[in-house]
Design a protein around this motif. Structure first.
Motif, PDB file in Angstrom:
ATOM      1  N   ASP A 354      22.504  24.859  15.603  1.00  0.00           N
ATOM      2  CA  ASP A 354      22.021  26.243  15.514  1.00  0.00           C
ATOM      3  C   ASP A 354      22.066  26.891  16.889  1.00  0.00           C
ATOM      4  OD1 ASP A 354      20.985  28.572  14.537  1.00  0.00           O
ATOM      5  OD2 ASP A 354      18.900  27.870  14.509  1.00  0.00           O
ATOM      6  N   ALA A 355      23.282  27.232  17.340  1.00  0.00           N
ATOM      7  CA  ALA A 355      23.478  27.807  18.671  1.00  0.00           C
ATOM      8  C   ALA A 355      23.113  29.288  18.675  1.00  0.00           C
ATOM      9  CB  ALA A 355      24.927  27.642  19.104  1.00  0.00           C
ATOM     10  N   PRO A 356      22.453  29.784  19.752  1.00  0.00           N
ATOM     11  CA  PRO A 356      22.118  31.213  19.840  1.00  0.00           C
ATOM     12  C   PRO A 356      23.360  32.106  19.791  1.00  0.00           C
ATOM     13  CG  PRO A 356      20.970  29.955  21.528  1.00  0.00           C
ATOM     14  CD  PRO A 356      21.983  29.038  20.914  1.00  0.00           C
ATOM     15  N   LYS A 357      24.421  31.657  20.474  1.00  0.00           N
ATOM     16  CA  LYS A 357      25.672  32.409  20.504  1.00  0.00           C
ATOM     17  C   LYS A 357      26.834  31.423  20.497  1.00  0.00           C
ATOM     18  CE  LYS A 357      23.875  36.296  23.250  1.00  0.00           C
ATOM     19  NZ  LYS A 357      24.023  37.058  24.512  1.00  0.00           N
ATOM     20  N   ARG A 358      28.007  31.964  20.232  1.00  0.00           N
ATOM     21  CA  ARG A 358      29.208  31.142  20.220  1.00  0.00           C
ATOM     22  C   ARG A 358      29.520  30.561  21.593  1.00  0.00           C
ATOM     23  NH1 ARG A 358      32.221  27.777  17.299  1.00  0.00           N
ATOM     24  NH2 ARG A 358      34.396  27.759  17.993  1.00  0.00           N
ATOM     25  N   SER A 359      29.070  31.237  22.668  1.00  0.00           N
ATOM     26  CA  SER A 359      29.368  30.788  24.028  1.00  0.00           C
ATOM     27  C   SER A 359      28.487  29.619  24.458  1.00  0.00           C
ATOM     28  CB  SER A 359      29.179  31.948  25.016  1.00  0.00           C
ATOM     29  OG  SER A 359      27.840  32.413  24.990  1.00  0.00           O
ATOM     30  N   TYR A 360      27.539  29.218  23.605  1.00  0.00           N
ATOM     31  CA  TYR A 360      26.643  28.121  23.951  1.00  0.00           C
ATOM     32  C   TYR A 360      27.221  26.782  23.481  1.00  0.00           C
ATOM     33  CZ  TYR A 360      22.680  30.981  25.472  1.00  0.00           C
ATOM     34  OH  TYR A 360      21.866  31.840  26.163  1.00  0.00           O
TER      35      TYR A 360
END
Length: 420
Positions: A354-360
């Protein structure tokens, strides 16, 4: 005159042999027994003396040549084992990759490249520096969050690029703060990484993560073991630890006999603050770069009195890299560390989280179980053990003791009044 002096000396020696407590020797000078009996005692004494010397020689040689040994122990409830060092390294920049390191340019004599100065190469290295807040988003140790950038600090150049590390002795002894012991339920470290404002596609391929023991460094010899990032996914790295413990007294054994070095026993003119097999390897590489090409690659720390190579000299280093980084030479010159852990790692394939954003991206480092074995290096024979063994040999073969030493000056120099 000389004959009288010889007779006098013989009388003194005869008096000593007749009265000392070394077994058997008084029969050699006893005028009451026959010559065959004296010969018998002479042969007996020689055999006993030979056995004594042989036993003492073996004891002393074992003390000198094999002073330490390593065993395995399992009293795991009393241990405190350091959690591994975690190192993030960026190996190159987009400019370096496209303009300088792209084949076939690196091996040719392109005139523009040959004009590149060492200052320009150093400025390109500075482009690798990624601010910690732009790289590390959140860190959690055993369920408790902590400030990533208070723990992750820059390492000195090691040949693989710009590196940020935590829990390593190369940042100072007080920087190793994460341990596993009986009061810690488990060793679990989660690090969330985000790529900030820099080009994501490039950083993704240039960034690697290394799990090392607290004395090792990321170098060219272990760079292939680095773990790549996976955008928007989590990588789980499981590992087990086996520590090495040294008992008191091991440090007092000469380095050449224990065949290892402690971290405070750094080499002469070392470019690093502590010793490890990796710092020795890096020092050897920089010295050989200077020997072959007169300068040091901008990927390495340049010791005082040396300079950084320009591009022409970098071609020289590249052409001689096999000799410069010779593993055989490393084995000959660099002793292993007396301390440190042995890591066995197991990597899971990247999977969604469950990443906050794709860049994480997330790295989950977890200890499989508390360490239940460790290696203990100990002194086999203390000096007292040698003294006891030597005394036992002298007593067994000659019947002598420490008082026998004091008899020598007593009978040879003090009690001359009995000489007739």
């Amino acid at each position: 005159m000389m004959w009288k002096a010889f007779v006098w000396c013989w009388k003194v020696i005869k008096q000593y042999l007749s009265n000392c407590n070394i077994h058997g020797v008084r029969y050699l000078v006893d005028d009451q027994i026959s010559y065959p009996e004296r010969l018998f005692w002479l042969i007996s004494c020689i055999l006993c003396w030979y056995g004594c010397v042989k036993m003492i020689t073996d004891v002393v040689m074992n003390y000198i040549e094999y002073p330490v040994a390593v065993t395995v122990e399992s009293m795991y409830t009393d241990w405190e084992t350091p959690f591994p060092a975690i190192v993030f390294c960026i190996s190159t920049t987009k400019t370096l990759k496209n303009k300088y390191f792209k084949r076939p340019q690196f091996g040719n004599s392109n005139s523009d490249l040959l004009q590149t100065t060492s200052e320009e190469l150093l400025s390109l290295y500075d482009e690798m520096r990624y601010k910690c807040p732009d790289l590390l988003a959140e860190c959690t140790w055993n369920g408790k969050k902590f400030n990533c950038c208070s723990e992750f600090q820059e390492l000195r150049k090691t040949g693989v690029g710009y590196c940020l590390a935590m829990n390593t002795y190369h940042l100072g002894n007080e920087k190793v703060r994460y341990f596993v012991n009986r009061t810690v339920n488990y060793g679990d470290l989660i690090i969330d990484v985000h790529l900030g404002s820099k080009p994501k596609d490039f950083v993704l391929s240039a960034l690697t993560v290394h799990v090392l023991n607290n004395l090792k460094l990321p170098t060219l010899s272990n760079a292939e073991k680095g773990i790549q990032m996976a955008m928007g996914k989590m990588k789980r790295i499981e590992f087990s630890i086996y520590d090495t413990f040294n008992t008191p007294g091991v440090e007092n054994v000469a380095i050449k006999h224990r065949h290892c070095r402690f971290r405070h026993e750094k080499l002469e003119n070392s470019i690093f603050d502590i010793y490890s097999s990796d710092t020795c390897y890096l020092q050897m590489i920089t010295e050989r770069m200077v020997k072959f090409c007169g300068c040091v690659s901008f990927y390495y720390f340049a010791p005082k009195g040396t300079r950084v190579c320009n591009w022409t000299e970098m071609l020289c280093i590249n052409g001689n890299m096999t000799e410069i980084s010779s593993a055989e030479l490393w084995d000959q010159m660099c002793l292993p560390s007396c301390e440190g852990t042995v890591l066995t790692t197991n990597r899971w394939d990247a999977h969604e989280y469950d990443a906050p954003k794709r860049s994480y991206s997330r790295f989950h480092f977890t200890l499989l179980s508390h360490p239940y074995l460790r290696h203990r290096r100990y002194v086999v024979n203390e000096l007292l053990d040698v003294v006891v063994s030597v005394g036992s040999a002298v007593g067994l073969f000659m019947g002598a003791s420490i008082l026998s030493i004091f008899e020598i000056p007593y009978w040879l120099f003090i009690r001359r009044d009995k000489i007739r």
